[in-house]
Design an enzyme around this catalytic site. Sequence first.
Site, PDB file in Angstrom:
ATOM      1  N   HIS A  17       0.837  -1.201   0.000  1.00 53.12           N
ATOM      2  CA  HIS A  17       0.000   0.000   0.000  1.00 53.12           C
ATOM      3  C   HIS A  17       0.876   1.259   0.000  1.00 53.12           C
ATOM      4  O   HIS A  17       0.614   2.210  -0.740  1.00 53.12           O
ATOM      5  CB  HIS A  17      -0.883   0.057   1.258  1.00 53.12           C
ATOM      6  CG  HIS A  17      -1.934  -1.002   1.363  1.00 53.12           C
ATOM      7  ND1 HIS A  17      -2.072  -1.808   2.477  1.00 53.12           N
ATOM      8  CD2 HIS A  17      -2.923  -1.396   0.518  1.00 53.12           C
ATOM      9  CE1 HIS A  17      -3.095  -2.634   2.305  1.00 53.12           C
ATOM     10  NE2 HIS A  17      -3.628  -2.411   1.117  1.00 53.12           N
ATOM     11  N   LYS A  41     -16.568  -7.030   5.209  1.00 50.05           N
ATOM     12  CA  LYS A  41     -15.781  -7.941   6.046  1.00 50.05           C
ATOM     13  C   LYS A  41     -15.643  -7.302   7.425  1.00 50.05           C
ATOM     14  O   LYS A  41     -15.597  -6.081   7.534  1.00 50.05           O
ATOM     15  CB  LYS A  41     -14.386  -8.109   5.452  1.00 50.05           C
ATOM     16  CG  LYS A  41     -14.353  -8.470   3.992  1.00 50.05           C
ATOM     17  CD  LYS A  41     -12.951  -8.323   3.421  1.00 50.05           C
ATOM     18  CE  LYS A  41     -12.822  -7.142   2.483  1.00 50.05           C
ATOM     19  NZ  LYS A  41     -11.498  -6.938   1.915  1.00 50.05           N
ATOM     20  N   ARG A  90      -2.482  -5.844  -8.030  1.00 54.33           N
ATOM     21  CA  ARG A  90      -1.382  -6.790  -7.837  1.00 54.33           C
ATOM     22  C   ARG A  90      -1.272  -7.772  -8.982  1.00 54.33           C
ATOM     23  O   ARG A  90      -0.194  -8.137  -9.405  1.00 54.33           O
ATOM     24  CB  ARG A  90      -1.590  -7.574  -6.529  1.00 54.33           C
ATOM     25  CG  ARG A  90      -1.248  -6.788  -5.304  1.00 54.33           C
ATOM     26  CD  ARG A  90      -1.760  -7.463  -4.076  1.00 54.33           C
ATOM     27  NE  ARG A  90      -3.203  -7.640  -4.173  1.00 54.33           N
ATOM     28  CZ  ARG A  90      -3.977  -8.042  -3.189  1.00 54.33           C
ATOM     29  NH1 ARG A  90      -3.442  -8.355  -2.032  1.00 54.33           N
ATOM     30  NH2 ARG A  90      -5.271  -8.159  -3.350  1.00 54.33           N
ATOM     31  N   SER A 128      -2.945  -8.022   3.160  1.00 51.11           N
ATOM     32  CA  SER A 128      -3.083  -7.796   4.603  1.00 51.11           C
ATOM     33  C   SER A 128      -3.482  -9.088   5.304  1.00 51.11           C
ATOM     34  O   SER A 128      -3.002  -9.387   6.401  1.00 51.11           O
ATOM     35  CB  SER A 128      -4.146  -6.724   4.872  1.00 51.11           C
ATOM     36  OG  SER A 128      -3.770  -5.510   4.295  1.00 51.11           O
TER      37      SER A 128
HETATM   38  O1  PNS Z   1      -8.979  -2.565   0.538  1.00 50.11           O
HETATM   39  P1  PNS Z   1     -10.233  -3.000  -0.184  1.00 50.11           P
HETATM   40  O2  PNS Z   1     -11.039  -3.936   0.689  1.00 50.11           O
HETATM   41  O3  PNS Z   1      -9.946  -3.515  -1.558  1.00 50.11           O
HETATM   42  O4  PNS Z   1     -11.092  -1.668  -0.386  1.00 50.11           O
HETATM   43  C1  PNS Z   1     -12.352  -1.686  -1.004  1.00 50.11           C
HETATM   44  C2  PNS Z   1     -13.023  -0.317  -0.826  1.00 50.11           C
HETATM   45  C3  PNS Z   1     -13.059   0.070   0.641  1.00 50.11           C
HETATM   46  C4  PNS Z   1     -12.232   0.729  -1.590  1.00 50.11           C
HETATM   47  C5  PNS Z   1     -14.456  -0.405  -1.413  1.00 50.11           C
HETATM   48  O5  PNS Z   1     -15.130  -1.498  -0.868  1.00 50.11           O
HETATM   49  C6  PNS Z   1     -15.303   0.862  -1.149  1.00 50.11           C
HETATM   50  O6  PNS Z   1     -15.002   1.947  -1.608  1.00 50.11           O
HETATM   51  N1  PNS Z   1     -16.382   0.724  -0.387  1.00 50.11           N
HETATM   52  C7  PNS Z   1     -17.248   1.851  -0.057  1.00 50.11           C
HETATM   53  C8  PNS Z   1     -18.653   1.672  -0.637  1.00 50.11           C
HETATM   54  C9  PNS Z   1     -18.627   1.959  -2.110  1.00 50.11           C
HETATM   55  O7  PNS Z   1     -18.480   3.087  -2.544  1.00 50.11           O
HETATM   56  N2  PNS Z   1     -18.760   0.899  -2.933  1.00 50.11           N
HETATM   57  C10 PNS Z   1     -18.666   0.992  -4.375  1.00 50.11           C
HETATM   58  C11 PNS Z   1     -19.976   1.084  -5.063  1.00 50.11           C
HETATM   59  S1  PNS Z   1     -21.097  -0.194  -4.693  1.00 50.11           S
END
Ligand code: PNS
Length: 162
Positions: A17, A41, A90, A128
């Site tokens: 990150h 999660k 990745r 992670s």
């Molecule tokens: O580190 P991650 O788990 O890949 O991050 C995912 C994240 C947090 C960027 C994504 O789940 C997110 O932005 N969630 C907020 C809700 C949202 O805007 N969802 C997208 C449209 S449904």
Amino acid sequence: MRVAVCPGSFDPITKGHVDVVARAAGLFDEIIVAVLCNYEKTPTFSTDERVDFAKKALARFENVRVEAYDGLLVNYAKDVGACAIIKGLRAVTDFEYEFQMSLINKKMNPEVETLFLNTNSDYMYLSSSLVKQIAAFGGDITDFIPEEITEDIQRRLIRRTK
Ligand code: PNS
């Protein structure tokens, strides 16, 4: 001023990150590392812990700040005046999900672009959740977690699994 958001669960932030954020910081005037509070999660670390870890790991970057956010990412990006969302990729396996998210985010707010940065090949294998498993079983995580927070994470994970 060009502002971009680097969103994620950061549970916890890894060297992978940090690498993506560092490269994004060279491309934009300001990067906001946005730590999602409520995600599907159940996180291992609380929002405060995840924000605190990210702040410590990114303290040396003058144009990077860390914030917690809740709700839709595109709404958050609009609120903070960001023109872009930056995600690290990745491998091909990340692509499908990230592509879907970028399209739905674009549909909801066409003014915010999603940009993908390839992860540095040194960190392609890193996640992670794998790091947490290694730490929980007493393995060495120094290669994977920023040095500013390694000890703290190792200590907290060992305690949590006992
Ligand atoms: O580190 P991650 O788990 O890949 O991050 C995912 C994240 C947090 C960027 C994504 O789940 C997110 O932005 N969630 C907020 C809700 C949202 O805007 N969802 C997208 C449209 S449904």
